[in-house]
Design a protein around this motif. Structure first.
Motif, short mmCIF file in Angstrom:
data_model
loop_
_atom_site.label_atom_id
_atom_site.label_comp_id
_atom_site.label_asym_id
_atom_site.label_seq_id
_atom_site.Cartn_x
_atom_site.Cartn_y
_atom_site.Cartn_z
N UNK A 558 0.80 -1.23 0.00
CA UNK A 558 0.00 0.00 0.00
C UNK A 558 0.83 1.27 0.00
N UNK A 559 1.92 1.27 0.75
CA UNK A 559 2.71 2.48 0.87
C UNK A 559 3.91 2.45 -0.07
N UNK A 560 4.62 1.33 -0.08
CA UNK A 560 5.87 1.28 -0.84
C UNK A 560 5.66 0.96 -2.32
N UNK A 561 4.43 0.73 -2.74
CA UNK A 561 4.19 0.37 -4.14
C UNK A 561 4.44 -1.10 -4.33
N UNK A 562 5.73 -1.47 -4.19
CA UNK A 562 6.07 -2.88 -4.17
C UNK A 562 6.91 -3.15 -2.93
N UNK A 563 6.83 -4.37 -2.45
CA UNK A 563 7.73 -4.82 -1.39
C UNK A 563 8.21 -6.19 -1.81
N UNK A 564 9.26 -6.69 -1.14
CA UNK A 564 9.81 -7.97 -1.55
C UNK A 564 9.22 -9.11 -0.73
N UNK A 565 8.90 -10.18 -1.44
CA UNK A 565 8.52 -11.40 -0.76
C UNK A 565 9.49 -12.50 -1.19
N UNK A 566 9.92 -13.29 -0.23
CA UNK A 566 10.88 -14.35 -0.57
C UNK A 566 10.27 -15.72 -0.32
N UNK A 567 10.51 -16.62 -1.26
CA UNK A 567 10.12 -18.02 -1.11
C UNK A 567 11.41 -18.79 -0.86
#
Ligand code: WTA
Length: 638
Positions: A558-567
């Motif tokens: 919501x704030x950062x536009x994108x964030x990182x997700x790790x698998x």
């Protein structure tokens, strides 16, 4: 609003906003002139840029405007001699700008410092002399690991003045990330501060800088200069470390400006790509100064009375072109703020606008989204009537955020100029002007002298309404002149789609020819407007002994536009759990720094791969987001 919603809105947005008549009357470039400039540039691109170059001062003019014999190693203004600092500072000392404010700086605790052009010139000269006495010469690399301080500006300009090549490393990078950049640049000098203020706390930097130097290449950094910002005690290494204040005190106020070839390097700026190693984008004095000067003054309609505030940190290209070099070349007054935008509360930025009478406010959509969340009561507490233009950069702005900015900050009067560009382009490439008809969420059209297209993977233009790849089809003066020590990777920008510059973004053109940027086409995650490569994150995860394999992707935030997700796939003997997640996040902080925000970590028994064993991040992305940015209609996915 989640990103998928925002993108749907981008596809449907039909509102248009016309400039107020007064704005058109007063603009430096009126609509007829803009059309004229576009026509002239289309017919005679080098003529257009030559005219732009004539607005600046040169020690010797060029033999040719553009040499494209060795493309993509284009050479702008070959034969010319110049120095950007002559244009940013020296020349103003001979004019009425001499005693005009160049820089207004505010520290997070509320302290202020102001420099006229003459004062800044003398500070830069003193530090330029100090650099020379430390043995720094033309062509040497100087890494600047600093928060937004006046000395950051001074250090950059002083290095450039003596022909050294600066490389600013954002203070949110870790010791390891800093060391990587120092080693790659083979830097001779590191400049830092004892610390800085952020969100009410003192963040120490000198210790991190020390740590970076442990294990840095043996024959690189010979000295470190430390600026005193927080007055915290730091350990100084005898013979290696120098206090900035001691160095400049004894120096003279005058220093010769090195005469540079137009394509001598001015700075390196590291940015993320699709491999684990960041790339050192090189910009040179001549082309960069012409492109930045022309586009900044055109887009932001700079007037002698303006107070220009670009909120970007000097550690990013926006801080270089729109925060420092552009405004100084234009002879305008800039504002710089050290700290957190919400400290002590969510009206800090608006209090700064009101206090200094800021007329042009240039920021990132992530900032707007954050401030939006706090609500319109914060801007309402301040008199923002000095503002006349607003601008954004770094990521797509949703129509909601655009309208919020326009209404609550710009009184429904100030145009929002959404500028598309990159570290590699150096200057604004696609952007409206204050006189343009605006559509919220669209970057409108390429600037005069810039040729872009939206194409499929074979380079064929895609019809209006269809998604495609954004490319630049003709050279532009402030294009990067190379990647530091990596010609092969540099050539990749031009070989993905032969003959054109591949920007790595997905875009769409509408029936009016307006361009809508939709996000990255490659494995680069745009976290709060900052680029982080998936591969870079995966390599950082790989350092942890528990990690067998990892895939990192961007997910909406919501704030950062994108964030990182790790698998993450774990090695035998390791158990998933909160402790491990904490530990993995610590590893990332250690490897890359707080700039690499990990939103979530999911443990998996396997990761999707192609038959040849290549990680298929796009499968995870599609699973996670329910849509895939890089897979819009019109693009065949391989
Ligand atoms: C993104 C920042 C949408 C884009 C100056 C680009 C944008 C990357 C915009 C470059 C914009 C930049 N609208 N996206 N107005 N401006 N971007 O190198 O994905 O830090 O490729 O340069 O940011 O990021 P960089």
């Amino acid at each position: 609003m989640d990103q998928s919603g925002a993108i749907d809105n981008l596809l449907q947005e039909e509102r248009v906003f016309r400039p107020l008549p007064q704005l058109v009357i007063e603009a430096n470039v009126n609509p007829q002139e803009l059309e004229g400039a576009r026509k002239f540039a289309a017919m005679d691109p080098t003529g257009y840029w030559e005219e732009a170059a004539d607005e600046l001062d040169w020690f010797k003019k060029w033999d040719q405007v553009l040499d494209d014999k060795d493309a993509p190693f284009y050479r702008w203004f070959p034969g010319a001699r110049c120095n950007i600092v002559y244009n940013a500072l020296d020349r103003h000392i001979e004019t009425a700008n001499k005693n005009k404010l160049a820089l207004i700086w505010e520290g997070e605790p509320g302290d202020q410092r102001k420099y006229t052009y003459f004062e800044l010139y003398r500070e830069v000269n003193r530090f330029a002399n100090a650099l020379r006495s430390l043995g720094i010469r033309k062509g040497d690399r100087v890494v600047i690991y600093m928060p937004p301080l006046p000395e950051t500006v001074i250090a950059m300009l002083a290095a450039a003045k003596i022909g050294a090549v600066h490389s600013v490393v954002f203070a949110g990078f870790s010791a390891k990330a800093l060391r990587k950049r120092i080693n790659d640049a083979q830097a001779k000098l590191l400049i830092t501060s004892d610390g800085f203020y952020r969100n009410g706390r003192i963040i120490s930097l000198k210790e991190t800088a020390d740590e970076a130097l442990v294990g840095a290449c043996a024959d690189c950094v010979e000295a470190m200069v430390v600026v005193r910002r927080c007055n915290i005690g730091v350990d100084m290494v005898d013979g290696r470390d120098f206090q900035y204040e001691d160095l400049v005190r004894q120096e003279r106020n005058e220093a010769p400006t090195e005469v540079m070839d137009a394509d001598d390097p001015l700075f390196l700026l590291y940015t993320s790509g699709t491999t684990g190693t960041p790339k050192g984008v090189v910009h040179s004095h001549g082309g960069y100064m012409v492109g930045v000067h022309r586009t900044l003054t055109t887009v932001f309609d700079i007037k002698p009375t303006d107070i220009f505030w670009c909120t970007a940190d000097p550690g990013w290209v926006t801080g270089h072109s729109a925060g420092i070099y552009g405004p100084l070349m234009a002879g305008t007054t800039s504002v710089m703020y050290e700290g957190h935008p919400n400290y002590p509360q969510a009206d800090r930025l608006w209090s700064i606008v009101a206090k200094y009478g800021v007329t042009i406010f240039y920021t990132a959509p992530t900032m707007i989204r954050m401030l939006m969340r706090f609500g319109a009561q914060y801007p309402k507490q301040h008199d923002l009537s000095s503002l006349r233009l607003l601008g954004t950069v770094g990521e797509p702005i949703s129509p909601e955020a655009w309208i919020w900015l326009y209404k609550n900050i710009g009184r429904s009067e100030c145009p929002v100029l959404d500028t598309w560009w990159q570290t590699e382009t150096g200057m604004f490439m696609i952007s409206p002007l204050p006189i343009s008809v605006l559509k919220p969420g669209s970057v409108t059209k390429a600037l005069p002298g810039v040729e872009v297209d939206v194409v499929d993977r074979d380079g064929n233009p895609v019809p209006p309404g269809k998604g495609g790849l954004l490319v630049v089809t003709a050279p532009w003066p402030s294009m990067m002149t190379g990647l530091w020590n990596d010609d092969d990777r540099f050539k990749e920008y031009w070989s993905q789609i032969p003959g054109v510059y591949y920007a790595g973004d997905v875009a769409r053109r509408d029936e009016d020819g307006y361009i809508w940027i939709q996000g990255r086409a490659d494995d680069v995650i745009n976290i709060a407007g900052h680029r982080i490569g998936s591969a870079e994150l995966e390599a950082a995860f790989g350092v942890h002994p528990a990690v067998c394999e990892c895939a990192a992707i961007g997910v909406p935030d919501q704030i950062k536009g994108e964030a990182a997700k790790a698998f993450v796939m774990l090695n035998d003997g390791f158990e998933p759990g909160d402790e491990l997640i904490k530990d993995l996040k610590k590893t990332i902080r250690n490897e890359l720094g707080p700039v690499a925000v990990i939103k979530s970590i999911e443990f998996r028994d396997s990761l999707p791969k192609t038959r040849s064993g290549k990680l298929m991040r796009r499968v995870l992305k599609a699973e996670e987001n329910g849509f895939e940015i890089g897979d819009l209609t019109g693009l065949d996915d391989d």
